[in-house]
Write a protein that holds these residues in place. Structure first.
Motif, PDB file in Angstrom:
ATOM      1  N   UNK A 156       0.830  -1.196   0.000  1.00  0.00           N
ATOM      2  CA  UNK A 156       0.000   0.000   0.000  1.00  0.00           C
ATOM      3  C   UNK A 156       0.868   1.251   0.000  1.00  0.00           C
ATOM      4  N   UNK A 157       0.194   2.396  -0.082  1.00  0.00           N
ATOM      5  CA  UNK A 157       0.892   3.671   0.006  1.00  0.00           C
ATOM      6  C   UNK A 157       1.507   3.777   1.400  1.00  0.00           C
ATOM      7  N   UNK A 158       2.743   4.160   1.470  1.00  0.00           N
ATOM      8  CA  UNK A 158       3.529   4.291   2.714  1.00  0.00           C
ATOM      9  C   UNK A 158       3.709   2.971   3.468  1.00  0.00           C
ATOM     10  N   UNK A 159       3.408   1.851   2.842  1.00  0.00           N
ATOM     11  CA  UNK A 159       3.643   0.541   3.468  1.00  0.00           C
ATOM     12  C   UNK A 159       4.151  -0.427   2.390  1.00  0.00           C
ATOM     13  N   UNK A 160       5.324  -0.139   1.825  1.00  0.00           N
ATOM     14  CA  UNK A 160       5.787  -0.958   0.710  1.00  0.00           C
ATOM     15  C   UNK A 160       6.459  -2.252   1.168  1.00  0.00           C
ATOM     16  N   UNK A 161       6.401  -3.228   0.310  1.00  0.00           N
ATOM     17  CA  UNK A 161       7.289  -4.384   0.396  1.00  0.00           C
ATOM     18  C   UNK A 161       7.649  -4.740  -1.027  1.00  0.00           C
TER      19      UNK A 161
END
Length: 172
Positions: free
Chosen positions: A12-17
């Protein structure tokens, strides 16, 4: 065809992997990959880096070029300087620990998780005790009035109770 080993962004936005993938250099960043060889989660503490070194070495021997970020990840992973996050305990282990902390065994025969309530004293026992107390107070030579007959609605018939009252008044 120029093959690169690079990161494919997901999440997600601001929660990358990221997934470490082998791709054609002309495809989009998140496009179709030839092969996925690992994963990288930078937001976890410590960061999760998991790369299949056999497949990475195979693609490097075939001429694939790693990006700067993937080259740094491969270097860390090969050196073994990656901090490994402890695996999360399973839910079953957490449940058994909570049961043990509560003072119960996990092999409870009833299978209930809450203790049973204590049964209230039965009404029959309370009714049985009441005539015994009344007979102890009444004189021994006095007659005990017969139990009042009840109809299906539970109301006592008036004729029986009035006869018993009349008999009690005559004796007194």
């Amino acid at each position: 065809m120029a093959v690169k080993i690079r990161l494919k962004r997901m999440g997600k936005i601001r929660a990358p992997f990221y997934r470490v993938v082998v791709m054609d250099s002309r495809t989009k960043r998140d496009g179709r990959a030839i092969e996925e060889i690992g994963k990288y989660h930078p937001t976890e503490e410590p960061s999760l880096i998991d790369i299949d070194l056999d497949r990475a070495n195979y693609w490097l021997s075939q001429g694939a070029q790693p990006t700067e970020a993937v080259a740094a990840l491969l270097k860390k992973y090969e050196e073994g300087t990656v901090r490994v996050k402890e695996p999360k305990p399973s839910k079953k282990d957490l449940y058994e620990a909570a049961v043990a902390a509560a003072g119960k065994s996990a092999d409870d025969a009833s299978g209930a998780t809450t203790p049973r309530k204590k049964a209230a004293p039965k009404k029959e026992e309370a009714v049985a005790e009441a005539p015994a107390e009344a007979s102890a107070e009444a004189p021994a030579d006095a007659e005990v009035a017969p139990a009042a007959d009840t109809d299906s609605s539970g109301a006592a018939s008036e004729s029986v109770s009035s006869d018993a009252d009349d008999a009690a008044k005559d004796e007194a």
